[in-house]
Design a protein around this motif. Sequence first.
Motif: not given
Length: 72
Positions: A12-20, A7-10, A55-58
Amino acid sequence: MEIHDRLKAAREDADLTQAQAATAAGCARRQYIRYEQGEQEMGITKLKALCLTLGVSADYLLGLPRDLEWPR
């Protein structure tokens, strides 16, 4: 690798903050942080929202398949 690591890696790869990511999941930032730290499990609705946002699968987040034989 566990779900919280993926979850964290995905995120970060999406360039999102935890708040987003929390906003996308429809939860508070602190609750999202607990997901990333492996302190709390998320429900299916939040899992689906995060998969769509990141943008990842479950299956990816859940680490599947893990020696899954098909058909059963």
